[in-house]
Design a protein around this motif. Structure first.
Motif, PDB file in Angstrom:
ATOM      1  N   LEU A 154       6.066  12.508   1.655  1.00 43.33           N
ATOM      2  CA  LEU A 154       4.581  12.609   1.766  1.00 43.33           C
ATOM      3  C   LEU A 154       3.766  11.759   0.886  1.00 43.33           C
ATOM      4  N   ASP A 155       3.021  11.097   1.386  1.00 42.90           N
ATOM      5  CA  ASP A 155       2.065  10.077   0.263  1.00 42.90           C
ATOM      6  C   ASP A 155       0.662  10.187   0.752  1.00 42.90           C
ATOM      7  N   TYR A 156      -0.181  10.115  -0.111  1.00 39.61           N
ATOM      8  CA  TYR A 156      -1.567  10.105   0.259  1.00 39.61           C
ATOM      9  C   TYR A 156      -2.124   8.528  -0.174  1.00 39.61           C
ATOM     10  N   VAL A 157      -2.814   8.022   0.586  1.00 34.63           N
ATOM     11  CA  VAL A 157      -3.292   6.524   0.333  1.00 34.63           C
ATOM     12  C   VAL A 157      -4.712   6.858   0.304  1.00 34.63           C
ATOM     13  N   ARG A 158      -5.469   6.680  -1.052  1.00 40.31           N
ATOM     14  CA  ARG A 158      -6.881   7.102  -1.169  1.00 40.31           C
ATOM     15  C   ARG A 158      -7.751   5.998  -0.891  1.00 40.31           C
ATOM     16  N   VAL A 159      -8.482   5.794  -0.102  1.00 40.56           N
ATOM     17  CA  VAL A 159      -9.348   4.613   0.023  1.00 40.56           C
ATOM     18  C   VAL A 159     -10.790   5.040  -0.327  1.00 40.56           C
ATOM     19  N   VAL A 160     -11.305   4.683  -1.375  1.00 39.50           N
ATOM     20  CA  VAL A 160     -12.737   5.170  -1.727  1.00 39.50           C
ATOM     21  C   VAL A 160     -13.640   4.088  -1.755  1.00 39.50           C
ATOM     22  N   PRO A 161     -14.473   3.572  -0.742  1.00 37.03           N
ATOM     23  CA  PRO A 161     -15.281   2.541  -0.631  1.00 37.03           C
ATOM     24  C   PRO A 161     -15.933   2.068  -1.817  1.00 37.03           C
ATOM     25  N   ASP A 162     -16.603   2.852  -2.546  1.00 37.18           N
ATOM     26  CA  ASP A 162     -17.426   2.422  -3.696  1.00 37.18           C
ATOM     27  C   ASP A 162     -16.423   2.096  -4.862  1.00 37.18           C
ATOM     28  N   GLU A 163     -15.233   2.307  -4.835  1.00 40.94           N
ATOM     29  CA  GLU A 163     -14.428   1.990  -5.932  1.00 40.94           C
ATOM     30  C   GLU A 163     -13.862   0.631  -5.813  1.00 40.94           C
ATOM     31  N   ILE A 164     -14.288  -0.071  -4.640  1.00 38.27           N
ATOM     32  CA  ILE A 164     -13.560  -1.344  -4.301  1.00 38.27           C
ATOM     33  C   ILE A 164     -14.559  -2.340  -4.098  1.00 38.27           C
ATOM     34  N   LEU A 165     -14.063  -3.435  -4.821  1.00 41.79           N
ATOM     35  CA  LEU A 165     -15.133  -4.693  -4.646  1.00 41.79           C
ATOM     36  C   LEU A 165     -14.237  -5.959  -4.003  1.00 41.79           C
ATOM     37  N   GLU A 166     -14.617  -6.740  -3.209  1.00 40.80           N
ATOM     38  CA  GLU A 166     -13.886  -7.924  -2.965  1.00 40.80           C
ATOM     39  C   GLU A 166     -14.308  -8.994  -3.517  1.00 40.80           C
ATOM     40  N   THR A 167     -13.346  -9.920  -4.248  1.00 33.68           N
ATOM     41  CA  THR A 167     -13.828 -10.888  -5.067  1.00 33.68           C
ATOM     42  C   THR A 167     -13.201 -12.148  -4.766  1.00 33.68           C
ATOM     43  N   GLY A 168     -12.412 -12.173  -3.555  1.00 32.09           N
ATOM     44  CA  GLY A 168     -11.582 -13.530  -3.220  1.00 32.09           C
ATOM     45  C   GLY A 168     -10.749 -12.962  -2.124  1.00 32.09           C
ATOM     46  N   ALA A 169      -9.743 -14.156  -1.991  1.00 31.83           N
ATOM     47  CA  ALA A 169      -8.640 -13.877  -0.946  1.00 31.83           C
ATOM     48  C   ALA A 169      -7.648 -12.751  -1.369  1.00 31.83           C
ATOM     49  N   TYR A 170      -7.341 -11.952  -0.363  1.00 30.83           N
ATOM     50  CA  TYR A 170      -6.137 -10.877  -0.407  1.00 30.83           C
ATOM     51  C   TYR A 170      -5.459 -10.548   0.638  1.00 30.83           C
ATOM     52  N   ASP A 171      -4.445  -9.885   0.626  1.00 32.64           N
ATOM     53  CA  ASP A 171      -3.544  -9.519   1.865  1.00 32.64           C
ATOM     54  C   ASP A 171      -3.349  -7.934   1.344  1.00 32.64           C
ATOM     55  N   LEU A 172      -2.618  -7.319   2.371  1.00 32.00           N
ATOM     56  CA  LEU A 172      -2.201  -5.912   2.272  1.00 32.00           C
ATOM     57  C   LEU A 172      -0.784  -5.763   1.737  1.00 32.00           C
ATOM     58  N   ASP A 173      -0.379  -6.540   1.079  1.00 33.76           N
ATOM     59  CA  ASP A 173       1.084  -6.480   0.624  1.00 33.76           C
ATOM     60  C   ASP A 173       1.249  -5.193  -0.397  1.00 33.76           C
ATOM     61  N   GLY A 174       0.275  -4.584  -1.108  1.00 31.76           N
ATOM     62  CA  GLY A 174       0.412  -3.710  -1.781  1.00 31.76           C
ATOM     63  C   GLY A 174       0.768  -2.491  -0.948  1.00 31.76           C
ATOM     64  N   LEU A 175      -0.083  -2.199   0.519  1.00 32.36           N
ATOM     65  CA  LEU A 175       0.431  -1.098   1.129  1.00 32.36           C
ATOM     66  C   LEU A 175       1.853  -1.374   1.939  1.00 32.36           C
ATOM     67  N   PHE A 176       2.167  -2.655   2.027  1.00 37.13           N
ATOM     68  CA  PHE A 176       3.569  -2.953   2.619  1.00 37.13           C
ATOM     69  C   PHE A 176       4.552  -2.464   1.612  1.00 37.13           C
ATOM     70  N   ILE A 177       4.389  -2.933   0.406  1.00 34.18           N
ATOM     71  CA  ILE A 177       5.290  -2.565  -0.805  1.00 34.18           C
ATOM     72  C   ILE A 177       5.570  -0.910  -0.939  1.00 34.18           C
ATOM     73  N   ARG A 178       4.346  -0.454  -0.748  1.00 37.90           N
ATOM     74  CA  ARG A 178       4.307   0.912  -0.999  1.00 37.90           C
ATOM     75  C   ARG A 178       5.017   1.604   0.076  1.00 37.90           C
ATOM     76  N   LEU A 179       4.708   1.275   1.314  1.00 40.17           N
ATOM     77  CA  LEU A 179       5.337   2.002   2.414  1.00 40.17           C
ATOM     78  C   LEU A 179       6.900   1.690   2.390  1.00 40.17           C
ATOM     79  N   GLY A 180       7.104   0.312   2.070  1.00 40.92           N
ATOM     80  CA  GLY A 180       8.447  -0.217   2.249  1.00 40.92           C
ATOM     81  C   GLY A 180       9.490   0.586   1.288  1.00 40.92           C
ATOM     82  N   HIS A 181       8.706   0.750   0.066  1.00 41.50           N
ATOM     83  CA  HIS A 181       9.624   1.596  -1.108  1.00 41.50           C
ATOM     84  C   HIS A 181       9.867   2.815  -0.666  1.00 41.50           C
ATOM     85  N   ALA A 182       8.909   3.805   0.046  1.00 39.47           N
ATOM     86  CA  ALA A 182       8.950   4.919   0.428  1.00 39.47           C
ATOM     87  C   ALA A 182      10.018   5.181   1.453  1.00 39.47           C
ATOM     88  N   ILE A 183      10.066   4.055   2.638  1.00 39.08           N
ATOM     89  CA  ILE A 183      11.049   4.148   3.605  1.00 39.08           C
ATOM     90  C   ILE A 183      12.316   3.964   3.290  1.00 39.08           C
TER      91      ILE A 183
END
Lengths: 114, 509
Positions: free
Chosen positions: B102-131
């Motif tokens: 079981l894992d909880y991914v917390r998405v708090v809009p106020d905590e996140i600020l976008e400053t340039g190019a990115y991808d969702l590799d963090g989520l992939f790695i996290r999910l991949g690790h759990a799997i």
């Protein structure tokens, strides 16, 4: 975290003393162009605005995937400002310096944003 | 655990499937969700998306040896654990045995600020690790659309979600992705554009204060599937879907017989009464004697020492006992002995699913040999006839598997054959009660419209409620007319007309 903030007295002078030091953590995935760009951009910001009062820790999630959980990392690269509190998360390669400075509270936020 | 119907034969050309272990859902989908592919489950708030997803994982881990990862974007691990527990399932042993993560991914809009190019590799790695750390074969993402609240670059996010679903397929995991119902599309952010293998829509609607849940398979690529809306209910053992068309016909057939409680009626049914484990419908207008027949049926079971469960949707237990006493039937001793249990409830106290789950639970607890539902027609007031039909189909199925003989009464307003719920096809025996008005009096009649698998009388009998029980009299014909009531007594009495057979006579009340 809450314990830490509870311990800290709410006097202006003390608050400023802790607010001075920046503990920064940059999450990346491998040595990609984007990761390197993010680190270079961060380094530049720190040199210009935080000389002598910062620490950068780079975490490569490809090597330590279990660390993504602790700081709730979704997007990469992500810069986490651990200190001063509150925690801030900056998503992206920090190419937009203005937004990065605002995110790190080194520039006042635009009106409308608290 | 209730016994599950045998799996249906899987078509050769159908895509491989991952069984959900959810009763009814595997029947509608012909074996489960598409194996190794993502499935979208969408619906409004509180429609049961999360519970269905949890069932998919816990059944996977417990029954099919497929470990699962639950990634929630809405609830903390503690809240998830409690939710699992509310389904009568403690996830902790499976967590320690690495069958579940079981894992909880917390998405708090106020905590996140976008400053340039990115991808969702963090989520992939996290999910991949759990799997990878538990060798997961099943994954749930609940509700991934929360990402849209935290990240503003929707174009990028969409491209990343597409990449995520492809990546999940490449990893070979069977995934459930949940989505909130949107204004225009199935989901708020159009996830149905990316998940095209299987889409299931859940619905929770309230009609005249009664809530009903429905499930529909919107599409299922490479497989046939039921396209109807199927009612489903949620109780402490999880979700049960009630496919409208899938009355399981695999239960064993019983040849034992049991008395109807009315000797004359036993005679009409080949001399032995109903089949054990069969379902009986007693339909008729108001005051035709439905509850009386039901009462004698329950009484006969108690006399044999068998337990009976009586669901009363019209009268209270005390009322039923009092009324039946007037026709020479005392149920009080059986109630005191605990052989007979009367469960009285107003149909409107809960939705159909609530009634059905309460009935299932009581039948499981008390394990009766006979069950009476009096009357089922009152349940129409809480659902459409289609739902009532589906509910009955499931209830009958449930009882047949347990060898429970069930008798349903139904109030018909006009013609007796027009049982508007259309349930007669589920019934093995159908008794029709009538009320003939002639010469200023009303006379009750009974006939056996059908009774599968046994010779039975096709005659309409006069049905008499006396102070010492129920009697069935042969009808008397005179000059082409059926004679009933006092006219009949008169003709039989003066000997001008012979009864067609020597029926038992008793004084009329």
């Amino acid at each position: 975290m809450s314990a830490k903030s509870a311990r800290r007295p709410r006097t202006p002078s003390k608050a400023r003393a802790t607010a001075d030091f920046f503990d920064l953590r940059l999450y990346v995935a491998g040595q990609t162009t984007r990761s390197l760009a993010a680190l270079a951009n961060l380094q530049k910001i720190c040199d210009e605005h935080l000389e002598g009062r910062y620490r950068i820790e780079v975490i490569d999630l490809l090597e330590h995937p279990q660390l993504a959980r602790g700081d709730q990392i979704l997007a990469l690269p992500t810069l986490v400002r651990k200190l001063p509190e509150p925690i801030r998360k900056l998503v992206g390669d920090l190419h937009d310096t203005e937004r990065a400075l605002i995110g790190l509270d080194l520039r006042p936020r635009a009106p409308g944003k608290s | 655990m209730s016994p599950r119907p045998a799996p249906r034969p899987v078509l050769v050309h159908s895509v491989p499937k991952s069984p959900t272990g959810i009763q009814g859902l595997d029947e509608i989908t012909g074996g489960g969700l598409p194996r190794g592919r993502p499935t979208l489950i969408c619906g409004g708030p509180g429609c049961g998306k999360t519970i269905l997803s949890m069932m998919f994982l816990m059944n996977g881990a417990r029954q099919f040896d497929e470990p699962g990862v639950f990634l929630s974007f809405e609830e903390t691990v503690e809240a998830l654990t409690l939710n699992f527990a509310s389904l009568g399932f403690d996830p902790r042993p499976l967590l320690t045995r690495k069958k579940l993560s079981l894992d909880y991914v917390r998405v708090v809009p106020d905590e996140i600020l976008e400053t340039g190019a990115y991808d969702l590799d963090g989520l992939f790695i996290r999910l991949g690790h759990a799997i990878d750390s538990i060798g997961a074969k099943r994954v749930v993402l609940d509700t991934i659309e929360a990402l849209f609240s935290g990240l503003s670059q929707t174009g990028l996010l969409r491209a990343e979600l597409r990449r995520l679903f492809n990546w999940l397929s490449a990893k070979g995991v069977t995934a459930i992705v949940t989505g909130e119902r949107g204004e225009d599309g199935l989901t708020r952010h159009g996830l149905e554009e990316y998940i095209t293998d299987c889409v299931i829509l859940l619905d929770h609607r309230v009609k005249e204060q009664n809530a009903t849940r429905r499930l529909r398979v919107v599409k299922y690529r490479g497989s046939t599937h039921g396209t109807n809306e199927s009612p489903f209910f949620i109780d402490e053992s999880g979700i049960s879907v009630l496919p409208i068309t899938s009355l399981g016909l695999q239960h064993r057939i019983f040849t034992g017989r049991l008395s109807t409680g009315v000797p004359d009626l036993d005679t009409m049914l080949g001399g032995k009464g109903y089949f054990r484990g069969s379902s009986i419908l007693v339909s008729g207008g108001a005051g035709t004697g439905k509850t009386s027949l039901a009462g004698y049926f329950a009484d006969a079971a108690c006399r044999r020492g068998e337990s009976a469960l009586y669901f009363a949707f019209e009268e209270s237990a005390a009322q039923i006992v009092r009324n039946l006493r007037s026709i020479g039937l005392d149920l009080e001793p059986w109630l005191r002995k605990g052989l007979l249990q009367v469960h009285a409830a107003r149909p409107t106290t809960s939705g159909l699913e609530g009634h059905l789950s309460a009935m299932h639970r009581l039948i499981e607890e008390t394990r009766p040999r006979v069950v009476v539902v009096d009357p089922i027609s009152n349940l129409i007031s809480v659902g459409t006839s289609v739902e009532v039909k589906a509910m009955l189909a499931r209830l009958i199925d449930f009882q047949k598997v347990r060898q429970v003989t069930s008798l349903f009464t139904s109030l018909t307003i006009e013609t007796p054959e027009g049982t508007d719920i259309g349930i007669s096809s589920f019934m093995d025996t159908w008794l029709v009660l009538g009320n003939i008005e002639a010469n200023g009096e009303r006379t009750r009649t009974l006939n056996v419209l059908k009774s599968r698998g046994m010779p039975h009388s096709n005659q309409v009998r006069e049905f008499v409620l006396t102070g010492h029980g129920l009697k069935l009299l042969d009808v008397v014909r005179h000059q082409g007319r059926v004679l009933v009531g006092s006219e009949r007594a008169f003709h039989v009495g003066d000997g001008s007309v012979a009864a067609r057979s020597t029926g038992r006579r008793s004084p009329r009340r």
